[in-house]
Design an enzyme around this catalytic site. Structure first.
Site, mmCIF file in Angstrom:
data_model
loop_
_atom_site.group_PDB
_atom_site.id
_atom_site.type_symbol
_atom_site.label_atom_id
_atom_site.label_comp_id
_atom_site.label_asym_id
_atom_site.label_seq_id
_atom_site.Cartn_x
_atom_site.Cartn_y
_atom_site.Cartn_z
ATOM 1 N N LYS A 74 0.853 -1.187 0.000
ATOM 2 C CA LYS A 74 0.000 0.000 0.000
ATOM 3 C C LYS A 74 0.891 1.241 0.000
ATOM 4 C CE LYS A 74 -3.771 2.081 2.744
ATOM 5 N NZ LYS A 74 -4.613 1.899 3.955
ATOM 6 N N SER A 149 -9.421 1.797 3.088
ATOM 7 C CA SER A 149 -8.600 2.533 2.149
ATOM 8 C C SER A 149 -7.581 1.666 1.396
ATOM 9 C CB SER A 149 -7.847 3.643 2.899
ATOM 10 O OG SER A 149 -7.013 3.104 3.917
ATOM 11 N N SER A 173 -9.675 -0.586 7.256
ATOM 12 C CA SER A 173 -9.143 -0.368 5.909
ATOM 13 C C SER A 173 -8.464 -1.570 5.270
ATOM 14 C CB SER A 173 -8.171 0.813 5.920
ATOM 15 O OG SER A 173 -8.853 2.010 6.183
#
Length: 466
Positions: A74, A149, A173
């Site tokens: 990420k 996210s 997330s």
């Protein structure tokens, strides 16, 4: 146990495939990918590392189980020399000066990073639409959001672009996009994995965690990343979890679920029915099931966002274009700060900064922020009492199915409410795993602090049960 990592390891050792071929295949898939999952490809460094693994195998040297395994990161983790943008305009040209501890541990184990992955800017969102790289598209239906996210990380795993990915979970997330894309996603016990080198969103709930297609792969990656880190004072010592431990699925005798989650008017009828059907299947295996009382989901959401916005306003105060970031000059220093932040932060990030500053401002902090801290303590105490009665708590991951791309941007409140079933476990700092079974967006399994092994054990049990 199913394990892509172990399967590929055997293929490499037996020379069915070279590491260079494996990495190149994944890079080619990422290049053709139309789901907006990749912010930047790490092609040259990945192929260099792959060549070193191939050389070791050719020389008859032993390689570790993670050696040569391609993975995604990420884009909120530092990896020295790579762009680390947080999917934001402010940091779109920023290159990491050092490597996050969790990522370094994977590098030390021989795993090969191949992509920095798209996400909501600075982790601010539940759909991976708040990004300068375009909305992440769901792996199953590209008209729907990928979740957030850590949407890019989840979709890359689901589409087999990476073998596993490293996401970040502050209020759901990792777990929510894992559910939206039908894979496994773990938020470990807070502190089990060092946060050093992870861009801070809300420091008291930020967690590093893996996404993968099997429980065994989650276990392998979790073990490598776990442990005390002198660079992160919130990190804790933890024991390695063995394959034999999580294969022993007869340890759980009693589970609980929060009845107000299921009786909530906001829950999708099909998700509710599927969850209750899963409960019946668990009962049929002789496990006692208890309906537990808990805080209403709107209280959990408001408590979480009160604290998270306060922490992100504080954490992001350092980003003003002075030391790093896309600086926009204006007529004086104060105006330069204002324009730099105004023009470079997303609308959602600005909304959270403004909300956080309001929460922390004189005249409001006692009434709002301190009340939020008190509620968090009550939530933790509630969990302590619950785990005196039950071994495991299960819940739906989300109250509804993934929205269409664009819908969440029109209604931020609906986006916040999509976290209704995940944020409570974040506030409690508990280990929680999403499994791709039980409802259309999966089921969450939660245990008491430091009982991450119990979560993986029960996931193995449910794999054969529901």
């Amino acid at each position: 146990m199913d394990s892509q990592i172990k399967k590929i390891h055997q293929q490499l050792v037996s020379k069915e495939i070279t590491c260079t071929e494996l990495v190149q295949r994944k890079l080619d898939l990422l290049k053709k990918n139309t789901h907006n999952t990749a912010n930047s490809l790490l092609e040259s460094s990945a192929l260099e590392l792959a060549a070193k693994v191939d050389a070791k195998i050719s020389n008859g040297e032993t390689i570790g189980v993670l050696e040569g395994i391609p993975f995604g990161i990420k884009d909120v983790y530092m990896l020295q020399g790579t762009y680390t943008t947080a999917s934001s305009n402010l940091l779109k040209h920023y290159k990491s000066a050092y490597t996050a501890t969790a990522i370094q541990k994977l590098l030390d184990a021989g795993a090969i990073p191949i992509v920095k992955e798209n996400c909501d800017s600075f982790g601010h969102g539940s759909s991976s639409e708040n990004t300068i790289f375009g909305a992440v598209k769901n792996a199953i239906n590209p008209e729907l959001v990928g979740g957030g996210s850590s949407g890019g990380s989840a979709v890359n795993v689901a589409k087999d672009y990476t073998i596993f990915s490293i996401g970040g979970d502050t209020g759901g997330s990792i777990r929510q996009p894992a559910g939206y894309n039908k894979i496994y996603g773990l938020k470990p016990t807070y502190g089990r994995i060092s946060r050093y080198g992870l861009m801070a969103y809300a420091s008291s709930t930020d967690c590093v965690g893996p996404l993968a297609k099997s429980i065994e792969d989650i276990r392998i990656v979790l073990n490598v990343m776990s442990g005390k880190d002198a660079k992160d004072q919130t990190s804790i010592e933890s024991e390695s979890i063995s394959e034999e431990t999580i294969a022993n699925t007869n340890t759980v005798k009693t589970i609980g679920y929060f009845k107000n989650f299921i009786e909530n008017d906001a829950i999708d009828t099909q998700i509710k029915n599927d969850f209750l059907a899963s409960i019946e299947k668990i009962k049929a295996k002789g496990i006692e099931v208890k309906a537990l009382d808990f805080f209403k989901s709107d209280i959990l959401v408001s408590t979480y966002y009160t604290l998270a916005m306060a922490e992100t306003a504080s954490n992001l105060s350092r980003l003003d274009g002075t030391n790093y970031g896309n600086r926009i000059e204006s007529e004086n220093l104060k105006e330069t700060y204002a324009v730099t932040r105004s023009e470079n932060f997303s609308e959602e990030t600005k909304r959270r900064i403004v909300g956080g500053n309001q929460v922390l401002s004189q005249g409001f902090s006692d009434e709002i922020y301190l009340k939020g801290l008190a509620l968090r303590d009550q939530i933790s105490e509630n969990f302590n009492k619950d785990f005196e009665e039950v071994d495991i708590i299960i819940s739906p991951v989300t109250p509804s199915t993934p929205p269409k791309i664009g819908d969440s941007l029109k209604d931020p409140l609906a986006m916040y409410l999509s976290d209704a079933y995940t944020v409570g476990f974040s506030l409690g700092q508990l280990p929680t795993l999403t499994i791709p079974q039980g409802t259309s967006t999966g089921i969450q399994i939660t245990a008491a602090k430091n009982n991450d092994a119990h979560v993986l054990q029960f996931a193995n049990f449910l794999k054969e049960t529901i």
